[in-house]
Write a protein that holds these residues in place. Structure first.
Motif, PDB file in Angstrom:
ATOM      1  N   ILE A 156      -1.684  13.599  17.165  1.00  0.00           N
ATOM      2  CA  ILE A 156      -1.834  14.879  16.480  1.00  0.00           C
ATOM      3  C   ILE A 156      -0.467  15.536  16.359  1.00  0.00           C
ATOM      4  CG2 ILE A 156      -2.907  17.150  16.562  1.00  0.00           C
ATOM      5  CD1 ILE A 156      -5.191  15.912  18.129  1.00  0.00           C
ATOM      6  N   ILE A 157      -0.045  15.756  15.132  1.00  0.00           N
ATOM      7  CA  ILE A 157       1.229  16.415  14.843  1.00  0.00           C
ATOM      8  C   ILE A 157       0.915  17.714  14.124  1.00  0.00           C
ATOM      9  CG2 ILE A 157       3.469  16.234  13.718  1.00  0.00           C
ATOM     10  CD1 ILE A 157       3.242  13.222  13.874  1.00  0.00           C
ATOM     11  N   GLY A 158       1.062  18.818  14.817  1.00  0.00           N
ATOM     12  CA  GLY A 158       0.691  20.098  14.231  1.00  0.00           C
ATOM     13  C   GLY A 158      -0.807  20.136  13.996  1.00  0.00           C
ATOM     14  N   SER A 159      -1.179  20.310  12.743  1.00  0.00           N
ATOM     15  CA  SER A 159      -2.603  20.327  12.386  1.00  0.00           C
ATOM     16  C   SER A 159      -3.048  19.013  11.750  1.00  0.00           C
ATOM     17  CB  SER A 159      -2.877  21.480  11.406  1.00  0.00           C
ATOM     18  OG  SER A 159      -2.085  21.334  10.234  1.00  0.00           O
ATOM     19  N   ASP A 160      -2.171  18.011  11.769  1.00  0.00           N
ATOM     20  CA  ASP A 160      -2.474  16.726  11.139  1.00  0.00           C
ATOM     21  C   ASP A 160      -2.794  15.667  12.194  1.00  0.00           C
ATOM     22  OD1 ASP A 160      -2.001  17.730   8.589  1.00  0.00           O
ATOM     23  OD2 ASP A 160       0.145  17.316   8.736  1.00  0.00           O
ATOM     24  N   THR A 161      -3.800  14.834  11.912  1.00  0.00           N
ATOM     25  CA  THR A 161      -4.128  13.678  12.738  1.00  0.00           C
ATOM     26  C   THR A 161      -3.649  12.430  12.010  1.00  0.00           C
ATOM     27  OG1 THR A 161      -6.077  14.792  13.642  1.00  0.00           O
ATOM     28  CG2 THR A 161      -5.968  12.404  13.894  1.00  0.00           C
ATOM     29  N   VAL A 162      -2.697  11.732  12.621  1.00  0.00           N
ATOM     30  CA  VAL A 162      -2.042  10.597  11.979  1.00  0.00           C
ATOM     31  C   VAL A 162      -2.495   9.311  12.664  1.00  0.00           C
ATOM     32  CG1 VAL A 162       0.155   9.545  11.330  1.00  0.00           C
ATOM     33  CG2 VAL A 162      -0.056  12.046  11.436  1.00  0.00           C
ATOM     34  N   ALA A 163      -3.121   8.425  11.899  1.00  0.00           N
ATOM     35  CA  ALA A 163      -3.589   7.149  12.445  1.00  0.00           C
ATOM     36  C   ALA A 163      -2.412   6.209  12.678  1.00  0.00           C
ATOM     37  CB  ALA A 163      -4.596   6.506  11.499  1.00  0.00           C
ATOM     38  N   CYS A 164      -2.486   5.444  13.755  1.00  0.00           N
ATOM     39  CA  CYS A 164      -1.467   4.442  14.067  1.00  0.00           C
ATOM     40  C   CYS A 164      -2.041   3.073  13.706  1.00  0.00           C
ATOM     41  CB  CYS A 164      -1.096   4.502  15.544  1.00  0.00           C
ATOM     42  SG  CYS A 164      -0.459   6.119  16.072  1.00  0.00           S
ATOM     43  N   ILE A 165      -1.669   2.581  12.555  1.00  0.00           N
ATOM     44  CA  ILE A 165      -2.236   1.340  12.020  1.00  0.00           C
ATOM     45  C   ILE A 165      -1.118   0.321  11.845  1.00  0.00           C
ATOM     46  CG2 ILE A 165      -3.513   0.295  10.106  1.00  0.00           C
ATOM     47  CD1 ILE A 165      -4.678   3.042   9.508  1.00  0.00           C
ATOM     48  N   HIS A 166      -1.346  -0.881  12.383  1.00  0.00           N
ATOM     49  CA  HIS A 166      -0.382  -1.962  12.209  1.00  0.00           C
ATOM     50  C   HIS A 166      -0.688  -2.692  10.907  1.00  0.00           C
ATOM     51  CE1 HIS A 166       2.360  -5.220  13.128  1.00  0.00           C
ATOM     52  NE2 HIS A 166       1.383  -6.095  12.895  1.00  0.00           N
ATOM     53  N   LEU A 167       0.265  -2.706  10.000  1.00  0.00           N
ATOM     54  CA  LEU A 167       0.086  -3.361   8.708  1.00  0.00           C
ATOM     55  C   LEU A 167       0.699  -4.757   8.760  1.00  0.00           C
ATOM     56  CD1 LEU A 167       0.981  -0.402   6.305  1.00  0.00           C
ATOM     57  CD2 LEU A 167      -1.280  -1.134   7.086  1.00  0.00           C
ATOM     58  N   HIS A 168      -0.102  -5.761   8.428  1.00  0.00           N
ATOM     59  CA  HIS A 168       0.385  -7.130   8.423  1.00  0.00           C
ATOM     60  C   HIS A 168       1.185  -7.407   7.145  1.00  0.00           C
ATOM     61  CE1 HIS A 168      -2.081  -8.206  11.900  1.00  0.00           C
ATOM     62  NE2 HIS A 168      -3.052  -7.506  11.345  1.00  0.00           N
ATOM     63  N   ASP A 169       2.049  -8.404   7.256  1.00  0.00           N
ATOM     64  CA  ASP A 169       2.803  -8.822   6.073  1.00  0.00           C
ATOM     65  C   ASP A 169       1.849  -9.346   5.005  1.00  0.00           C
ATOM     66  OD1 ASP A 169       5.119  -8.185   7.380  1.00  0.00           O
ATOM     67  OD2 ASP A 169       5.509 -10.230   8.070  1.00  0.00           O
ATOM     68  N   PHE A 170       2.154  -9.017   3.777  1.00  0.00           N
ATOM     69  CA  PHE A 170       1.341  -9.497   2.659  1.00  0.00           C
ATOM     70  C   PHE A 170       2.247 -10.277   1.722  1.00  0.00           C
ATOM     71  CE2 PHE A 170      -0.485  -9.242  -1.578  1.00  0.00           C
ATOM     72  CZ  PHE A 170      -1.793  -9.607  -1.345  1.00  0.00           C
ATOM     73  N   ILE A 171       1.887 -11.527   1.482  1.00  0.00           N
ATOM     74  CA  ILE A 171       2.676 -12.406   0.611  1.00  0.00           C
ATOM     75  C   ILE A 171       2.008 -12.464  -0.749  1.00  0.00           C
ATOM     76  CG2 ILE A 171       3.577 -14.731   0.291  1.00  0.00           C
ATOM     77  CD1 ILE A 171       3.569 -15.056   3.302  1.00  0.00           C
ATOM     78  N   LYS A 172       2.768 -12.130  -1.760  1.00  0.00           N
ATOM     79  CA  LYS A 172       2.260 -12.145  -3.136  1.00  0.00           C
ATOM     80  C   LYS A 172       2.822 -13.347  -3.870  1.00  0.00           C
ATOM     81  CE  LYS A 172       0.461 -10.651  -7.022  1.00  0.00           C
ATOM     82  NZ  LYS A 172      -0.998 -10.713  -7.266  1.00  0.00           N
ATOM     83  N   TYR A 173       1.938 -14.212  -4.336  1.00  0.00           N
ATOM     84  CA  TYR A 173       2.345 -15.383  -5.103  1.00  0.00           C
ATOM     85  C   TYR A 173       2.168 -15.114  -6.594  1.00  0.00           C
ATOM     86  CZ  TYR A 173       2.228 -18.142  -0.777  1.00  0.00           C
ATOM     87  OH  TYR A 173       2.464 -18.636   0.473  1.00  0.00           O
ATOM     88  N   SER A 174       3.014 -15.747  -7.374  1.00  0.00           N
ATOM     89  CA  SER A 174       2.841 -15.675  -8.825  1.00  0.00           C
ATOM     90  C   SER A 174       1.641 -16.524  -9.223  1.00  0.00           C
ATOM     91  CB  SER A 174       4.101 -16.180  -9.526  1.00  0.00           C
ATOM     92  OG  SER A 174       4.376 -17.518  -9.143  1.00  0.00           O
ATOM     93  N   PRO A 175       1.010 -16.223 -10.334  1.00  0.00           N
ATOM     94  CA  PRO A 175      -0.175 -16.995 -10.762  1.00  0.00           C
ATOM     95  C   PRO A 175       0.163 -18.467 -10.957  1.00  0.00           C
ATOM     96  CG  PRO A 175       0.036 -14.956 -12.025  1.00  0.00           C
ATOM     97  CD  PRO A 175       1.298 -15.100 -11.249  1.00  0.00           C
ATOM     98  N   MET A 176      -0.804 -19.301 -10.621  1.00  0.00           N
ATOM     99  CA  MET A 176      -0.617 -20.738 -10.801  1.00  0.00           C
ATOM    100  C   MET A 176      -0.696 -21.106 -12.279  1.00  0.00           C
ATOM    101  SD  MET A 176      -0.121 -22.543  -7.991  1.00  0.00           S
ATOM    102  CE  MET A 176      -0.699 -24.157  -8.480  1.00  0.00           C
ATOM    103  N   ARG A 177       0.123 -22.053 -12.667  1.00  0.00           N
ATOM    104  CA  ARG A 177       0.083 -22.591 -14.019  1.00  0.00           C
ATOM    105  C   ARG A 177      -0.136 -24.090 -13.939  1.00  0.00           C
ATOM    106  NH1 ARG A 177       5.110 -19.464 -17.136  1.00  0.00           N
ATOM    107  NH2 ARG A 177       4.295 -17.322 -16.822  1.00  0.00           N
ATOM    108  N   PHE A 178      -1.182 -24.550 -14.591  1.00  0.00           N
ATOM    109  CA  PHE A 178      -1.562 -25.954 -14.520  1.00  0.00           C
ATOM    110  C   PHE A 178      -1.256 -26.645 -15.847  1.00  0.00           C
ATOM    111  CE2 PHE A 178      -4.420 -23.498 -11.794  1.00  0.00           C
ATOM    112  CZ  PHE A 178      -4.175 -24.102 -10.570  1.00  0.00           C
ATOM    113  N   ALA A 179      -0.772 -27.877 -15.740  1.00  0.00           N
ATOM    114  CA  ALA A 179      -0.453 -28.639 -16.939  1.00  0.00           C
ATOM    115  C   ALA A 179      -1.714 -29.138 -17.624  1.00  0.00           C
ATOM    116  CB  ALA A 179       0.460 -29.809 -16.590  1.00  0.00           C
TER     117      ALA A 179
END
Length: 211
Positions: A49-72
């Motif tokens: 609690i910071i002042g009048s705000d309640t701040v959640a402590c959330i661990h964010l995992h790494d997110f890997i973004k791949y480009s769309p697959m292109r098939f021949a």
């Protein structure tokens, strides 16, 4: 006189601004003194609690973004679809096996002598054969090959090295010879940067819940 008043006003404004800035810095540096729990169903998070705000402590995992697959062609697309299917089926087994290997190693470190360790290994071998043999029989040949590579991915050790370390060189040699009959090798390593790059992509996307 007029110039003197202007200079005095300027210094007064600067002094007031500096005072307010110091107050803001002091307020921001004041550590939170209260802790709480935030319920964002179905999850529960610790919070502060910071002042009048309640701040959640959330661990964010790494997110890997791949480009769309292109098939021949359609054949490549079908192969990738099958790979995703096989990864979804075998990756949970690989993670289970990795946990068992880690727990077995840690437990064996607490045993007093080699005799006790060997007895425990024999029990574990019987358990694994009883627990996983029916499941392994339901896998296709390609899924079995993939599973061994994914075990390497999760443990950073080839299947041959794991068997050699826990059951001895004789059994490792025998199991590798048996695997070679089906065109496989327990010594084959997982290479996510070359031949197994599509498998790694599929694994990451499955782990992130995309598939």
């Amino acid at each position: 006189m007029r110039r003197f008043i202007q200079i005095w006003f300027l210094f007064s404004a600067v002094a007031v601004f500096n005072s307010q800035a110091q107050d803001l810095i002091a307020d921001n540096s004041t550590p939170a003194t209260q802790q709480s729990t935030l319920y964002l169903l179905p999850n529960v998070y610790p919070a502060i609690i910071i002042g009048s705000d309640t701040v959640a402590c959330i661990h964010l995992h790494d997110f890997i973004k791949y480009s769309p697959m292109r098939f021949a062609n359609n054949r490549q697309q079908a192969q990738y679809t099958r790979l995703i299917r096989d990864v979804k089926r075998t990756l949970p087994y690989a993670k289970e096996i990795a946990v068992i290997i880690t727990e077995t190693y840690e437990y064996m470190e607490t045993l007093p002598d080699d005799k006790a360790r060997q007895q425990h290994l024999n029990k574990m071998e019987k358990y694994l054969m009883a627990e996983y043999t029916p499941k392994m029989r339901k896998l296709t040949r390609s899924q079995g090959q993939l599973l061994m590579k994914l075990v390497d991915r999760e443990t950073n050790s080839s299947s041959y090295h794991i068997i050699d370390a826990y059951m001895g060189s004789a059994k490792a040699f025998f199991y590798n010879a048996f695997a070679s009959v089906f065109g496989n090798s327990l010594k084959r390593r997982y290479n996510p940067y070359d031949e197994d790059r599509l498998t790694e992509r599929a694994c990451v996307m499955v782990e992130q819940g995309i598939f």
